[in-house]
Design a protein around this motif. Structure first.
Motif, PDB file in Angstrom:
ATOM      1  N   LYS A 135      27.191 -64.478   9.128  1.00 37.81           N
ATOM      2  CA  LYS A 135      26.150 -63.775   9.877  1.00 37.81           C
ATOM      3  C   LYS A 135      26.670 -62.426  10.352  1.00 37.81           C
ATOM      4  CE  LYS A 135      22.216 -63.511  12.103  1.00 37.81           C
ATOM      5  NZ  LYS A 135      21.083 -63.038  11.343  1.00 37.81           N
ATOM      6  N   ASP A 136      25.881 -61.391  10.201  1.00 37.11           N
ATOM      7  CA  ASP A 136      26.191 -60.019  10.595  1.00 37.11           C
ATOM      8  C   ASP A 136      27.406 -59.464   9.851  1.00 37.11           C
ATOM      9  OD1 ASP A 136      24.050 -60.034  12.417  1.00 37.11           O
ATOM     10  OD2 ASP A 136      25.317 -60.971  13.947  1.00 37.11           O
ATOM     11  N   GLY A 137      27.779 -60.082   8.747  1.00 34.86           N
ATOM     12  CA  GLY A 137      28.898 -59.598   7.944  1.00 34.86           C
ATOM     13  C   GLY A 137      30.260 -59.912   8.511  1.00 34.86           C
ATOM     14  N   ALA A 176      26.382 -61.382   0.379  1.00 33.37           N
ATOM     15  CA  ALA A 176      27.750 -60.918   0.647  1.00 33.37           C
ATOM     16  C   ALA A 176      28.726 -62.087   0.675  1.00 33.37           C
ATOM     17  CB  ALA A 176      27.794 -60.149   1.976  1.00 33.37           C
ATOM     18  N   HIS A 177      28.301 -63.202   1.237  1.00 31.75           N
ATOM     19  CA  HIS A 177      29.156 -64.398   1.281  1.00 31.75           C
ATOM     20  C   HIS A 177      29.442 -64.909  -0.135  1.00 31.75           C
ATOM     21  CE1 HIS A 177      30.830 -68.064   3.056  1.00 31.75           C
ATOM     22  NE2 HIS A 177      30.182 -68.726   2.119  1.00 31.75           N
ATOM     23  N   VAL A 178      28.390 -65.005  -0.936  1.00 32.17           N
ATOM     24  CA  VAL A 178      28.549 -65.496  -2.314  1.00 32.17           C
ATOM     25  C   VAL A 178      29.406 -64.519  -3.120  1.00 32.17           C
ATOM     26  CG1 VAL A 178      27.315 -66.001  -4.463  1.00 32.17           C
ATOM     27  CG2 VAL A 178      26.425 -66.856  -2.273  1.00 32.17           C
ATOM     28  N   ALA A 179      29.208 -63.225  -2.915  1.00 32.95           N
ATOM     29  CA  ALA A 179      30.018 -62.225  -3.627  1.00 32.95           C
ATOM     30  C   ALA A 179      31.489 -62.368  -3.258  1.00 32.95           C
ATOM     31  CB  ALA A 179      29.518 -60.811  -3.304  1.00 32.95           C
ATOM     32  N   TYR A 180      31.784 -62.614  -1.980  1.00 34.43           N
ATOM     33  CA  TYR A 180      33.169 -62.809  -1.542  1.00 34.43           C
ATOM     34  C   TYR A 180      33.774 -64.006  -2.270  1.00 34.43           C
ATOM     35  CZ  TYR A 180      37.147 -63.495   1.614  1.00 34.43           C
ATOM     36  OH  TYR A 180      38.410 -63.644   2.126  1.00 34.43           O
ATOM     37  N   MET A 181      33.016 -65.103  -2.312  1.00 33.98           N
ATOM     38  CA  MET A 181      33.517 -66.312  -2.968  1.00 33.98           C
ATOM     39  C   MET A 181      33.756 -66.060  -4.460  1.00 33.98           C
ATOM     40  SD  MET A 181      33.508 -68.473  -0.430  1.00 33.98           S
ATOM     41  CE  MET A 181      33.540 -70.087  -1.124  1.00 33.98           C
ATOM     42  N   ASP A 216      29.994 -69.179  13.989  1.00 34.28           N
ATOM     43  CA  ASP A 216      29.361 -70.455  13.663  1.00 34.28           C
ATOM     44  C   ASP A 216      27.831 -70.350  13.707  1.00 34.28           C
ATOM     45  OD1 ASP A 216      29.158 -73.165  13.090  1.00 34.28           O
ATOM     46  OD2 ASP A 216      29.106 -73.713  15.207  1.00 34.28           O
ATOM     47  N   VAL A 217      27.270 -69.713  12.681  1.00 37.97           N
ATOM     48  CA  VAL A 217      25.820 -69.598  12.552  1.00 37.97           C
ATOM     49  C   VAL A 217      25.443 -70.242  11.218  1.00 37.97           C
ATOM     50  CG1 VAL A 217      23.859 -68.014  12.404  1.00 37.97           C
ATOM     51  CG2 VAL A 217      25.831 -67.438  13.856  1.00 37.97           C
ATOM     52  N   PRO A 218      24.594 -71.272  11.228  1.00 38.55           N
ATOM     53  CA  PRO A 218      24.213 -71.919   9.969  1.00 38.55           C
ATOM     54  C   PRO A 218      23.636 -70.924   8.965  1.00 38.55           C
ATOM     55  CG  PRO A 218      23.403 -73.175  11.841  1.00 38.55           C
ATOM     56  CD  PRO A 218      23.941 -71.876  12.384  1.00 38.55           C
ATOM     57  N   ASP A 246      20.810 -60.599   2.561  1.00 38.41           N
ATOM     58  CA  ASP A 246      21.965 -59.781   2.163  1.00 38.41           C
ATOM     59  C   ASP A 246      23.270 -60.367   2.709  1.00 38.41           C
ATOM     60  OD1 ASP A 246      21.089 -58.982   4.760  1.00 38.41           O
ATOM     61  OD2 ASP A 246      22.194 -57.106   4.578  1.00 38.41           O
ATOM     62  N   GLU A 247      23.203 -61.109   3.810  1.00 41.39           N
ATOM     63  CA  GLU A 247      24.411 -61.773   4.335  1.00 41.39           C
ATOM     64  C   GLU A 247      24.817 -62.936   3.433  1.00 41.39           C
ATOM     65  OE1 GLU A 247      23.640 -60.770   9.054  1.00 41.39           O
ATOM     66  OE2 GLU A 247      22.788 -62.613   8.207  1.00 41.39           O
TER      67      GLU A 247
END
Length: 135
Positions: free
Chosen positions: A112-114, A32-37, A19-21, A28-29
């Motif tokens: 956060k932190d992958g 990575a989140h957007v790429a996953y989505m 739970d990190v905003p 790059d985090e």
């Protein structure tokens, strides 16, 4: 097939494991989140289960018609969806169980932190549609 809305919340849901905003993530985090989505949506497009998705800006306001010849009324002293809803995805699946399975997978998007966020997603079937079950 039955359509479901997957809602991502800023708050109002139980706390995510990671739970990190997002405004405290490294670029790059976020990438990575957007790429996953996007990868998730691309895979569902190939299976015919993807309908649409969109991240929402935190800006927004309530608007209400206030009568003929009067300007619309805006905002109020109440919780607003801009404070609660971060984005959404619509899926079209064969069963309620499949909708739960995909929501669980989407919940594992990296943060956060992958590390997987393990965020809670709100899963809602479209009104008037009785989703089939497989069990």
């Amino acid at each position: 097939m039955a359509k479901y809305l997957l809602l991502k919340h800023y708050r109002g849901a139980p706390t995510a494991v990671n739970d990190v905003p997002m405004d405290r993530w490294a670029p790059d985090e976020v990438d990575a989140h957007v790429a996953y989505m996007n990868d998730f949506a691309d895979r569902l497009t190939r299976t015919g289960e993807y309908v649409d998705s969109q991240a929402l800006s935190p800006e927004g306001l309530w608007v209400r018609f206030d009568g003929e010849g009067r300007p619309p009324v805006t905002d109020g002293p109440f919780a607003e969806t801009k404070d609660l809803i971060a984005g959404w995805m619509i899926i079209d699946v064969n069963s309620h169980e499949r909708a739960i399975e995909l929501a669980g997978e989407l919940s594992a998007a990296p943060g956060k932190d992958g590390a997987a966020i393990h965020e809670w997603l709100e899963l809602r079937p479209f009104y008037g549609v009785t989703p089939p079950t497989t069990g």
